[in-house]
Enzyme design. Structure first.
Site, mmCIF file in Angstrom:
data_model
loop_
_atom_site.group_PDB
_atom_site.id
_atom_site.type_symbol
_atom_site.label_atom_id
_atom_site.label_comp_id
_atom_site.label_asym_id
_atom_site.label_seq_id
_atom_site.Cartn_x
_atom_site.Cartn_y
_atom_site.Cartn_z
ATOM 1 N N SER B 32 0.813 -1.228 0.000
ATOM 2 C CA SER B 32 0.000 0.000 0.000
ATOM 3 C C SER B 32 0.838 1.266 0.000
ATOM 4 O O SER B 32 0.415 2.290 -0.522
ATOM 5 C CB SER B 32 -0.914 0.015 1.223
ATOM 6 O OG SER B 32 -1.713 -1.147 1.261
ATOM 7 N N GLU B 53 3.330 0.455 14.897
ATOM 8 C CA GLU B 53 3.833 1.733 14.350
ATOM 9 C C GLU B 53 4.587 2.578 15.374
ATOM 10 O O GLU B 53 5.490 3.328 15.006
ATOM 11 C CB GLU B 53 2.676 2.530 13.735
ATOM 12 C CG GLU B 53 2.074 1.897 12.491
ATOM 13 C CD GLU B 53 1.051 0.795 12.814
ATOM 14 O OE1 GLU B 53 0.702 0.633 13.999
ATOM 15 O OE2 GLU B 53 0.616 0.106 11.870
ATOM 16 N N HIS B 103 -2.532 7.408 2.044
ATOM 17 C CA HIS B 103 -3.950 7.265 2.372
ATOM 18 C C HIS B 103 -4.451 8.431 3.229
ATOM 19 O O HIS B 103 -5.099 8.248 4.257
ATOM 20 C CB HIS B 103 -4.220 5.928 3.066
ATOM 21 C CG HIS B 103 -3.965 4.740 2.179
ATOM 22 N ND1 HIS B 103 -2.722 4.462 1.656
ATOM 23 C CD2 HIS B 103 -4.797 3.772 1.725
ATOM 24 C CE1 HIS B 103 -2.794 3.367 0.907
ATOM 25 N NE2 HIS B 103 -4.041 2.931 0.930
#
Lengths: 282, 310
Positions: B32, B53, B103
């Protein structure tokens, strides 16, 4: 025999250094009027061994490329490191008096941008190990000989990011990384076992593919053996679970959560220092 | 429609990856985030951090402190959402980390709000020393990546999942902190950033047909904001309209409002187009239409603002 004698002398020297560090540490916290004495006193013996034996450092050249890196993930305990840095010659001891003062490089929690020799700015528990892992990855990529050490707290083991970092470092087999868990049994508001128990913490780290050694963190011989052993482990990161007593050295501070984040004042301050100096407390 | 800015990033990072300082980190999103080409070319310098993350950002920080140039890549909401790690381990330490958020905005489309970052610019902009770059198209993204290779200090690069209109020509030169005037007019200034810049250009063309002279200013760098360009836009037009695929609070609209409120001697009113609610599922085009971010919506708002002004 000669080796034994040498080791004995080293142990005696470092034990004396730890005692001096505790005094400098508490003096500066008293002078500042605030701070976290409990977790600094528990870490004093390990910090003495690290700064005056294990870590390869050049106080006059804090950014020396081949130095070992030390990250204090439990950043609130930085005064004991400031004490070691001053004693080791990173800056004059006189500067310890400026702890927590406006404009001082000795911030309440470590700030790498203000004080040369501080490797990482910490203070939000759970973050320091990830930074240390990043340093270890960089060292491994470059084939560097220096090693990374990271001291955590036991309350800090409750933070999820610690386990993200533990999983990553274990998976990658970062053998240039040594974690130290200052397991002093007490966090801000009570016993770790009563707030959110972290045990069995040795089994947890082993299951994340770390080499784990559990020691009495106030026994200098055990501390040195564990640090020596960690440097020899290959294919896995090491963790030293250092079983300690929060507030070690001041009898009435020991294991009392009240002394997590408060500076002693007046007569209490004098009594604490007297105890550390080995004088008869009044 | 041109390429998605994440595609341009993927090509550029594989190219600048030749520099041995470059390290790319992702959290199970190499596809992605378009970092697969880099991963194949430089496997030793590609760090798969798993779905973790906070740790990824912390590792990036440690790498940066050792002289590497790490790019921590994920959906923008997942990296900037680990705000406290960005705040302490990156910003406060002045760690030379590039946080790459793909995104961004409602342009994510069908996946819906949980994957959309509508607050990322506002959060990162509150940190004193983190640069924020939100490119409008593919070529601008490539030039920004090349620029960031040697930029000093932490930076946030905000990218799109969806394809966007190309607004710059191939010879485009990226100037950090300098807004780009794409069209110059005198009635209304459309001050836009990111994916909606292409929509603003189309809106300007429609407005010109109505006899409304329109400026389009592409603000690709939000921190530091180009204050002279913003003041000039307010001074030379009857109205200023900011357009962003982000909350109207704290993003480009917020930054422009702060500049103008600090005093510019102009009475030109400011209107902010952007998100005032959570996002939802739908195609990017449908969502841009619903929230007034497409050319039709921008032109409509511009006409209303000018009408209220006259």
């Amino acid at each position: 025999m000669a080796v034994d004698t040498e080791r004995e002398a080293l142990i005696e020297r470092l034990t004396g250094t730890a005692r001096e560090l505790r005094i400098l540490d508490l003096e500066m916290i008293i002078e500042a009027g605030s701070g976290h004495p409990g977790g600094t006193l528990s870490a004093a013996d390990m910090i003495a061994a690290l700064y005056f034996h294990t870590l390869r450092l050049r106080p006059e050249e804090p950014r020396w490329p081949d130095r070992d890196r030390f990250v204090l993930s439990k950043g609130h305990c930085i005064p004991i490191v400031y004490a070691a840095m001053a004693m080791g010659g990173f800056f004059p001891k006189e500067e310890l008096k400026s702890l927590r003062d406006l404009g001082s490089p000795l911030q309440g929690h470590p700030d790498r941008t203000r004080l040369p020799g501080i490797e990482a700015s910490t203070g939000s528990l759970g973050q320091g190990l990830s930074v240390a892992v990043g340093m270890a990855v960089a060292g491994a990529l470059d084939g560097a000989a220096w090693r990374v050490y990271c001291m955590m707290g036991d309350g800090e083991q409750q933070a999820g990011q610690i386990w993200e970092a533990a999983m990553f470092a274990g998976r990658r087999g970062l053998d240039n990384l040594c974690g130290i868990l200052d397991a002093n049994q007490v966090q801000q508001t009570g016993k770790v076992a009563e707030r959110l128990d972290i045990e069995p913490v040795v089994a947890k780290w082993r299951s994340f593919n770390w080499h784990v050694r559990e020691i009495d963190g106030h026994d200098m011989a055990q501390i040195l053996d564990a640090l020596d052993e960690a440097a020899l482990v290959t294919g896995r990161p090491s963790l030293i679970v250092s079983r300690t007593v929060k507030g070690k050295g001041v009898s009435w501070m020991e294991l009392d959560p009240a002394w997590h984040g408060k500076a002693p004042e007046g007569e209490m301050a004098e009594r604490a220092l007297a105890e550390l100096r080995g004088e008869r407390s009044g | 429609m041109g390429a998605a800015t994440r595609d341009a990033f993927g090509e550029a990072i594989a190219r600048v990856g030749e520099d041995p300082r470059v390290i790319v980190l992702t959290g199970d999103l190499r596809d992605s985030t378009r970092t697969e080409a880099f991963a194949e070319r430089y496997p030793d310098r590609f760090l798969e951090c798993g779905i973790a993350e906070s740790n990824m950002i912390g590792i990036a920080s440690g790498l940066a402190l050792e002289g590497k140039v790490p790019w921590a890549c994920s959906f923008s909401c997942f990296v900037t959402g680990r705000f406290e790690t960005v705040r302490l381990s990156v910003a406060y330490q002045e760690a030379n980390v590039r946080i790459v958020g793909t995104h961004s905005g409602v342009g994510v489309g069908e996946d819906g709000y949980s994957q959309m970052s509508l607050e990322d610019i506002a959060m990162i902009r509150a940190l004193p020393n983190v640069s924020v770059i939100n490119p409008a198209d593919a070529v601008e993204t490539e030039r920004a990546v090349e620029y960031l290779l040697d930029h000093r200090g932490p930076a946030f690069l905000r990218l799109t999942r969806q394809g966007v209109e190309d607004v710059n020509d191939d010879g485009y030169r990226f100037e950090f902190g300098k807004a780009v005037t794409l069209l110059e007019g005198s009635d209304v200034a459309l001050v836009a950033t990111g994916a909606p810049v292409g929509e603003a250009v189309k809106a300007a063309e429609a407005l010109e047909d109505d006899g409304v002279s329109t400026t389009v200013l592409n603000v690709h760098t939000i921190t530091p904001i180009d204050e002279p360009a913003v003041r000039m836009a307010a001074a030379r037009h009857r109205a200023v309209i900011t357009i962003e695929d982000h909350s109207v609070h704290g993003g480009l609209g917020g930054a422009v409002a702060e500049v103008l409120a600090a005093g510019n001697g102009s009475a030109a009113p400011l209107h902010r187009i952007g998100m005032r609610s959570f996002g939802e599922s739908g195609s990017p085009a449908e969502l841009y239409a619903k929230f007034g971010l497409d050319a039709v919506g921008i032109a409509r708002t511009a006409r209303e603002v000018l009408k209220a002004r006259s």
